[in-house]
Design a protein around this motif. Structure first.
Motif, PDB file in Angstrom:
ATOM      1  N   HIS A  61       0.725  -1.270  -0.075  1.00 15.65           N
ATOM      2  CA  HIS A  61       0.041   0.110  -0.045  1.00 15.65           C
ATOM      3  C   HIS A  61       0.807   1.443  -0.063  1.00 15.65           C
ATOM      4  CE1 HIS A  61      -3.609   2.468   1.302  1.00 15.65           C
ATOM      5  NE2 HIS A  61      -2.702   2.914   1.773  1.00 15.65           N
ATOM      6  N   GLU A  62       1.806   1.241   0.957  1.00 16.63           N
ATOM      7  CA  GLU A  62       2.848   2.444   0.896  1.00 16.63           C
ATOM      8  C   GLU A  62       3.552   2.832  -0.323  1.00 16.63           C
ATOM      9  OE1 GLU A  62       1.436   4.539   3.199  1.00 16.63           O
ATOM     10  OE2 GLU A  62       0.511   3.102   4.553  1.00 16.63           O
ATOM     11  N   HIS A 100       1.486   4.304  -3.206  1.00 19.93           N
ATOM     12  CA  HIS A 100       1.555   5.761  -3.332  1.00 19.93           C
ATOM     13  C   HIS A 100       2.728   6.460  -4.009  1.00 19.93           C
ATOM     14  CE1 HIS A 100      -1.852   6.483  -0.584  1.00 19.93           C
ATOM     15  NE2 HIS A 100      -1.616   5.715   0.287  1.00 19.93           N
ATOM     16  N   GLU A 114      -5.856   7.114  -2.182  1.00 20.52           N
ATOM     17  CA  GLU A 114      -6.117   6.059  -1.417  1.00 20.52           C
ATOM     18  C   GLU A 114      -6.791   4.893  -1.961  1.00 20.52           C
ATOM     19  OE1 GLU A 114      -4.385   5.717   1.259  1.00 20.52           O
ATOM     20  OE2 GLU A 114      -3.725   7.671   1.759  1.00 20.52           O
ATOM     21  N   ALA A 153      -4.232   2.631  -3.880  1.00 24.50           N
ATOM     22  CA  ALA A 153      -3.359   2.020  -2.704  1.00 24.50           C
ATOM     23  C   ALA A 153      -4.231   0.956  -2.052  1.00 24.50           C
ATOM     24  CB  ALA A 153      -2.823   3.145  -1.996  1.00 24.50           C
TER      25      ALA A 153
HETATM   26 ZN   LIG Z   1      -2.408   5.380   2.051  1.00 27.83          ZN
END
Ligand SMILES: [Zn+2]
Length: 628
Positions: free
Chosen positions: A393-394, A397, A416, A419
């Protein structure tokens, strides 16, 4: 007998090249931008599109014992707009801890301070009186300085500042322990001035995130000599900070397809890590990034691996994991990161990873994570799918919001959503039974249709401190929307539109309408029927079986208004079954009902609508028993 019928549908309504006629809400700022031709009706940047830029040369020293950073910045600020600016606006994010400032929640008083101290400020050779409140106005986390900035001008800003770093109530950064610090939002940063809003004046209360200008960073960080430092950008002077063996491992890692342990516990025991000096200066350089952060730690392990992210050019990315002894599963994180970066480069979004380096920094907490360019400030969740999902997820970004420059303050869904969605294929293949999409669907239907389920197009900062509402409208609902948009368009067409959008807007500031309009242009289809309910309206997921008639017509109603795939399991009186799957585009007419012909001639006994992969808040109306 069990039969599966998957129906594909083509998009029928052709796009007419305009946004005005689609009925989509075209707010004034965007109408003006189209008139000025900075944006355009077809979603591409307008012929007059402009964007400002700020390039930073920073020399700073971090004093861990005092939780204090002090620095000098030379900033080249390019006003590429046609406007004369009467002020320069800076983000001084650590003023969230300024006594008396407003915040989204009570953070106690242990970390409060007097705000970012501006000790010197020179704008185009004019020395600003930093003691005068009129020449240095503070509003929330904004610093507003009267100045005359001419159109199409290059400006020179010089400043010296110092600021306290939170050590107890960390907010996305700070001092995590005696040996761990992660510094983001630590330098006075020129705010975005764009073609839609002018200066970005949305203050940082701790909940909604950021919106940054792009620039080149040349940063020298001085710390006590026993710290190791990782940062946005590539380390320019490894030979000035590392002892030879570490330097050798570090340099080999840039080409290594296998994980290399650059530093481990033994290296500290034999004092093998950093050059013996009281203080060391770490020099990092990064081009065209929207922010700069760094992590510093004592005694951290450091693993790294390199991965080819662009098969055509052979370009590689070094990705690493840095973590304290005992951080659960962290010896796996380089491999998780390598897999994630490869998947994103090749499959979804299917564009080469944008950065030469990507560090996963473990702050030792149990949950949460925060992205900055080339640096993820992550916790160490105990469960393996959790740490894998967080790592992915990170890193995701890096594309949104960093490569794409979106405005997270207003439209967090633009980063978001992606992600939150993209990890699903890898998580499900690596951890069978985890069912990532089913979990997302469940999270969504726990709130969908409630008052908290606010349409994503409501600017986030208006939701303020209510992160619960933000979580739905910024994470899970847009993740579902992107997932079902792909389902509606088919993966090939979806990716084609996404790639055009990302290539045209890379390094710029795309807004939602640019995204929607690009998708309509590239798919050559009207997408109102999808975009309005998913992004603009208080619609929710609720399909229902309306009726089944004697002439084998099954009528499905869209009670909640969100376009979703229709999945049916039909059981006949001889107990044979068929499954039928219609894509989301079955709703493209905009009608709230569709009629499906049940094939064959066998008598129907039961019809079940939906599955765990399709959100539906009203599952009572999803089963029909037919009694003769
Ligand atoms: Zn996020």
């Amino acid at each position: 007998m069990r039969k599966l019928i998957v129906i594909s549908l083509f998009l029928l309504l052709a796009w007419d090249g305009t946004t005005q006629q689609t009925g989509r809400y075209l707010f004034k700022e965007y109408r003006d931008a189209i008139e000025k031709q900075t944006r355009s009706n077809d979603g591409s940047p307008g012929v007059n599109y402009w964007q400002n830029a700020a390039n930073y040369t920073i020399r700073a020293e971090f004093f861990p014992d005092e939780n204090m950073i002090r620095g000098h910045a030379g900033i080249e600020y390019l006003n590429n707009s046609p406007d004369t600016l009467s002020v320069l606006v800076f983000n001084i994010y650590q003023d969230i801890f300024r006594k008396g400032n407003s915040r989204d929640w009570d953070i106690g008083d242990v970390d409060l301070h007097q705000g970012t101290q501006i000790e010197k400020l020179i704008i185009n050779n004019f020395q600003v009186d930093t003691d005068n409140r009129r020449s240095l106005r503070r509003s929330g986390t904004k610093l507003i300085v009267p100045a005359e900035i001419l159109p199409h001008s290059e400006n020179r800003v010089e400043l010296e500042w110092s600021v306290q770093i939170p050590a107890t109530r960390t907010v996305r950064m700070g001092r995590y322990s005696d040996s761990i610090a992660f510094l983001a939002y630590w330098y006075p940063q020129i705010a975005v001035y764009d073609d839609l809003d002018g200066w970005d004046m949305i203050s940082y209360g701790g909940s909604v995130e950021f919106y940054n200008e792009f620039g080149d960073y040349d940063v020298q960080l001085t710390l006590p000599g026993n710290y190791v430092v990782w940062a946005t950008g590539v380390l320019d002077n490894p030979e000035e900070v590392f002892k030879p063996l570490i330097l050798d491992r570090y340099q080999r890692a840039w080409q290594s397809d296998e994980k290399i342990s650059i530093i481990s516990r033994e290296d500290y025991i034999i004092d093998n890590v950093t050059i013996d000096r009281e203080k060391l200066t770490w020099h990092f350089k990064a081009d065209q990034v929207p922010d700069f952060s760094f992590g510093a730690a004592l005694g951290f392990n450091w693993d790294a691996v390199s991965v080819v992210v662009d098969a055509e050019t052979g370009r590689r990315t070094l990705t690493d994991a840095v973590y304290p002894d005992g951080a659960i599963n962290y010896d796996q994180v380089t491999e998780y990161a390598r897999k994630s970066i490869l998947y994103m480069s090749e499959v979804m979004p299917g564009l080469p990873f944008p950065y030469p380096q990507m560090t996963n920094f473990c702050n030792g907490r149990r949950s949460g994570g925060m992205e900055t360019p080339m640096m993820a400030n992550n916790s160490a969740p105990e469960e393996e799918p959790g740490i894998f999902g967080l790592t992915f997820h990170e890193i995701a970004h890096s594309y949104f919001p960093f490569m794409m420059g979106t405005n997270e303050k207003k439209y967090a869904w633009m980063d978001e959503g992606w992600a939150s969605l993209w990890p699903h294929v890898l998580v499900d293949s690596l951890f069978p039974g985890y069912n990532y999409v089913e979990r997302s669907v469940q999270t969504y239907i726990n709130h969908a249709g409630s008052e908290m389920d606010i349409p994503p197009m409501v600017p986030n900062h208006l939701l303020g401190a209510d992160y619960g509402a933000l979580r739905i409208s910024s994470y899970v609902r847009p993740a579902m929307a992107f997932h079902f948009l792909e389902n509606a368009l088919g993966t090939a067409l979806f990716l084609k539109a996404l790639h055009v959008f990302m290539r045209e807007w890379e390094g710029k500031h795309p807004m939602p309408l640019d995204f929607f309009n690009t998708f309509e242009r590239v798919t050559n289809a009207r997408l109102d029927w999808f975009i309005l309910p998913w992004f603009y309206e208080s619609a929710y997921p609720d399909l229902a079986i309306h009726k089944y008639t004697r002439d084998r017509k099954l009528v499905i109603s869209n009670v909640g208004g969100l376009p979703l795939p229709i999945e049916l399991l039909i059981t006949f009186t001889d107990d044979s079954t068929i499954e039928m799957q219609y894509p989301t585009s079955i709703w493209q007419s905009g009608e709230r009902q569709v009629v499906i012909d049940v094939p064959g001639s066998l008598t129907v006994k039961e019809i079940r609508l939906g599955s765990k992969r399709v959100p539906d808040v009203g599952s009572r109306n999803n089963i029909l028993h037919i009694i003769d």
